[in-house]
Scaffold this motif. Sequence first.
Motif, PDB file in Angstrom:
ATOM      1  N   ASP A 356      56.094 -56.533  58.156  1.00 56.80           N
ATOM      2  CA  ASP A 356      56.148 -57.334  57.766  1.00 56.80           C
ATOM      3  C   ASP A 356      57.354 -58.881  58.310  1.00 56.80           C
ATOM      4  OD1 ASP A 356      53.673 -57.618  56.411  1.00 56.80           O
ATOM      5  OD2 ASP A 356      54.295 -56.478  54.929  1.00 56.80           O
ATOM      6  N   ASP A 357      58.402 -58.510  57.911  1.00 54.40           N
ATOM      7  CA  ASP A 357      59.762 -59.442  58.086  1.00 54.40           C
ATOM      8  C   ASP A 357      59.577 -59.449  59.784  1.00 54.40           C
ATOM      9  OD1 ASP A 357      60.427 -56.834  58.038  1.00 54.40           O
ATOM     10  OD2 ASP A 357      62.660 -57.873  57.257  1.00 54.40           O
ATOM     11  N   GLU A 358      58.658 -58.813  60.439  1.00 51.94           N
ATOM     12  CA  GLU A 358      59.310 -59.020  61.330  1.00 51.94           C
ATOM     13  C   GLU A 358      58.169 -59.785  62.662  1.00 51.94           C
ATOM     14  OE1 GLU A 358      61.539 -54.758  62.617  1.00 51.94           O
ATOM     15  OE2 GLU A 358      58.934 -54.949  62.767  1.00 51.94           O
TER      16      GLU A 358
END
Length: 427
Positions: A356-358
């Motif tokens: 998600d954070d990428e």
Amino acid sequence: MSEIVILGAGIAGISAAYHARLSGKKAVVYEAQGFWGGLLDNFVIDGFRFDKAIHLSFTNNKYVRSIFDQTPFLSHYPNPSNFEQGKWLKHPVQNNLYPLDVLDKVEAVMSFLNRPTLYNPANYMEWLVHQYGDYIANRFPVIYTQKYWTVPPEMLSTKWIGNRMYRPTLEEVLQGTMTSQTPNTYYAKEMRYPVKGGYRTFMEPMVSGTDIRINKKAARIQPKLKYVEFTDGTKAHYEQLFSSIPLPELIPMIDGAPKEIVELADSLWATSVALISIGLSKPKTVDSLWFYIYDEEMLASRVHSPSLKSSDNAPKNCSSLQFEIFYSKYKPLPFSKSYLLEHAVNCLKQMKLATDDEILFADLKVERFANVVFDHGMISRRDQVRKYLNSIGITPIGRFGEWDYLWSDQSLLSGKRAIEEWVHAKG
Ligand SMILES: Cc1cc2nc3c(=O)[nH]c(=O)nc-3n(C[C@H](O)[C@H](O)[C@H](O)COP(=O)(O)OP(=O)(O)OC[C@H]3O[C@@H](n4cnc5c(N)ncnc54)[C@H](O)[C@@H]3O)c2cc1C
């Protein structure tokens, strides 16, 4: 009046205008959109550039190379892969079954050995079983057909296949079940892409000096009085009209088009494509320029990496992917925009390609006309429509004018050929 009016500034229309100029003829191109390029155009989101679908050049045509090669390009070795049920297989799957379970491999080889010999397959399903046997056909290309062509293979003829589907020998199938060290049998050995500016940059040598009028959407054609009327009410008179507008949209614009031609054109259909473009905050996401997805529950049939095509397509230390989801009247695009975006992000996570954070953003765009579909009898229906157009002084060009499965080089040559034939006939 311009001698030649061309509708559509995709590669076919631009090529027609360029070759008209080389023949000493005056041509004007009218384009409905705000920029030239058609399907080869691209868009930019937060410094990430995305072509409309995969777009790489693998042309062997020397003439097209003499135009494309004027643009500095990168050369890639094609190394596509395939995702199915959590496994990654080399391409093409039929001779790269190594990652499958042993019993599945045995079944695949047995069914390949027992495949029926058909000299004249009646449809694409029969062709698949004849080439690969039941097991491989049903596990891979049958499912892929429903995703890519949006219909079961029984509905398709075999006229579009050409060299697109690799036909392995028994030795190749066997070798592919025992080792991952198989030779690359992909039909192209080099994929070229402009260093900068996206795929459409290959067209630039033909664009400079071409009279292109943008935001000019043709609405009506009066073949007897030889003019085109645009949605803004203006008109363009012509001696000869060349059109790359999709046939089902072109024919209803023509004053006096016979009912049977309108019906024939209406029976031609193409898939549409939803492009989900994703920006990622890491320098590399995949090793393959593109991969195919066989799982039915994942809507995309193909994913490619624009940032691998050229680092110019993404900001420094970032990468990008684009999912292609095909749909049609037979398989409508399911669910809402937000569902589709979330679905693509979930697929990425399921394939363990990103967290998600990428993921910086996901964007959805659709192209109404993607691949013309070779259902039964299409060629004869299309040919009647083309014959009618020629009889009223309109020459259809390009992928959706010729209504054929043309790559970009073939669309360029379509525009060139049409102009040269007309100039030659005129004397
Ligand atoms: C998913 C996908 C992947 C592909 N990948 C590759 C690849 O890797 N390599 C390759 O070589 N080829 C590839 N192709 C094929 C390539 O995109 C086409 O051959 C080429 O772009 C077709 O060019 P064209 O000019 O014929 O049509 P288009 O590019 O569609 O141009 C037609 C133009 O007409 C305009 N128009 C439509 N209606 C009107 C109107 N009423 N008035 C005025 N203008 C109008 C449109 O806006 C458009 O600009 C791919 C195609 C698809 C769909």
